[in-house]
Design a protein around this motif. Structure first.
Motif, PDB file in Angstrom:
ATOM      1  N   HIS A  85       2.360   1.622  -3.435  1.00  0.00           N
ATOM      2  CA  HIS A  85       1.334   2.042  -4.386  1.00  0.00           C
ATOM      3  C   HIS A  85       1.040   3.530  -4.240  1.00  0.00           C
ATOM      4  CE1 HIS A  85      -2.828   2.820  -5.686  1.00  0.00           C
ATOM      5  NE2 HIS A  85      -2.462   2.072  -6.709  1.00  0.00           N
ATOM      6  N   ASP A  86       0.821   3.959  -3.003  1.00  0.00           N
ATOM      7  CA  ASP A  86       0.532   5.373  -2.752  1.00  0.00           C
ATOM      8  C   ASP A  86       1.684   6.258  -3.187  1.00  0.00           C
ATOM      9  OD1 ASP A  86      -1.861   4.491  -1.711  1.00  0.00           O
ATOM     10  OD2 ASP A  86      -1.306   4.831   0.389  1.00  0.00           O
ATOM     11  N   TYR A 102       3.943   5.554  -5.498  1.00  0.00           N
ATOM     12  CA  TYR A 102       3.991   5.545  -6.957  1.00  0.00           C
ATOM     13  C   TYR A 102       2.954   6.501  -7.545  1.00  0.00           C
ATOM     14  CZ  TYR A 102       3.327   4.141 -11.758  1.00  0.00           C
ATOM     15  OH  TYR A 102       3.182   4.175 -13.119  1.00  0.00           O
ATOM     16  N   VAL A 103       1.731   6.431  -7.029  1.00  0.00           N
ATOM     17  CA  VAL A 103       0.672   7.307  -7.542  1.00  0.00           C
ATOM     18  C   VAL A 103       1.081   8.770  -7.373  1.00  0.00           C
ATOM     19  CG1 VAL A 103      -1.703   8.085  -7.109  1.00  0.00           C
ATOM     20  CG2 VAL A 103      -1.185   5.633  -7.237  1.00  0.00           C
ATOM     21  N   LYS A 104       1.683   9.088  -6.246  1.00  0.00           N
ATOM     22  CA  LYS A 104       2.095  10.473  -5.973  1.00  0.00           C
ATOM     23  C   LYS A 104       3.249  10.916  -6.883  1.00  0.00           C
ATOM     24  CE  LYS A 104       3.614  13.452  -2.196  1.00  0.00           C
ATOM     25  NZ  LYS A 104       3.956  13.535  -0.788  1.00  0.00           N
ATOM     26  N   GLU A 164       0.828  -1.210   0.000  1.00  0.00           N
ATOM     27  CA  GLU A 164       0.000   0.000   0.000  1.00  0.00           C
ATOM     28  C   GLU A 164       0.863   1.261   0.000  1.00  0.00           C
ATOM     29  OE1 GLU A 164      -2.779  -0.180   3.251  1.00  0.00           O
ATOM     30  OE2 GLU A 164      -3.648  -2.058   2.522  1.00  0.00           O
ATOM     31  N   LYS A 223       4.314   9.265  -9.938  1.00  0.00           N
ATOM     32  CA  LYS A 223       4.383   8.620 -11.261  1.00  0.00           C
ATOM     33  C   LYS A 223       4.747   9.580 -12.380  1.00  0.00           C
ATOM     34  CE  LYS A 223      -0.565   8.763 -12.157  1.00  0.00           C
ATOM     35  NZ  LYS A 223      -1.763   7.950 -12.312  1.00  0.00           N
ATOM     36  N   ASP A 224       4.397  10.850 -12.270  1.00  0.00           N
ATOM     37  CA  ASP A 224       4.755  11.806 -13.304  1.00  0.00           C
ATOM     38  C   ASP A 224       6.263  12.017 -13.382  1.00  0.00           C
ATOM     39  OD1 ASP A 224       2.111  12.083 -14.008  1.00  0.00           O
ATOM     40  OD2 ASP A 224       1.798  13.844 -12.732  1.00  0.00           O
TER      41      ASP A 224
END
Length: 149
Positions: A138-139, A141-143, A135, A145-146
């Motif tokens: 994942h969090d 990466y989402v933050k 988790e 990813k750009d």
């Protein structure tokens, strides 16, 4: 003799990937979160006297007799200066570790057949910690990813 071979160094590939992800402070925060999640699982092992839910062997009768207060058979955590209290963490921007400097830790974790000491694995990554780390990653990466793509 002639031969052919190939090597793959996943550590260097991982280090390159990590260095490409975010800034140093961001990577360090990620590693702190991951190490603390795993450390919480190690502490869970002590508190439940189990390895991710599989109970450790109970104390031997001779050990219970030697204890000053044998009413509570608490395993591997007699005091703050004992094994549980010795668990430490270190982190950097490239990784982290959870460790103890107690000499007897390996024997407690893996057991010692010569001394009839059963294994009581405490330094393991629990299922809950694995899910927590997934988790966190994942969090993160989402933050970020750009920055990666």
């Amino acid at each position: 003799m002639l031969g052919i071979g190939t090597t793959w160094n996943p550590q260097s590939k991982i280090e390159k990937l990590i260095k490409s992800l975010g800034d140093e402070q961001s990577r360090r925060k990620l590693n702190i979160a991951l190490v603390e999640e795993i450390r919480a699982g190690v502490m869970q092992n002590f508190n439940t006297e189990s390895e991710d839910g599989v109970a450790w062997q109970p104390l031997a009768a001779v050990t219970m007799k030697r204890r000053k207060k044998p009413t509570l058979p608490i395993l591997l955590q007699n005091s703050a200066t004992g094994l549980k209290g010795s668990i430490q963490t270190e982190t950097s921007e490239t990784g982290g570790k959870i460790y103890t400097k107690k000499v007897y830790a390996r024997a407690q974790h893996a057991g010692n057949p010569k001394q009839d000491l059963p294994a009581r694995p405490f330094m393991t990554i629990t299922e809950k910690a694995q899910k927590g780390c997934a988790e966190i990653l994942h969090d993160w990466y989402v933050k970020h990813k750009d920055e990666i793509l």
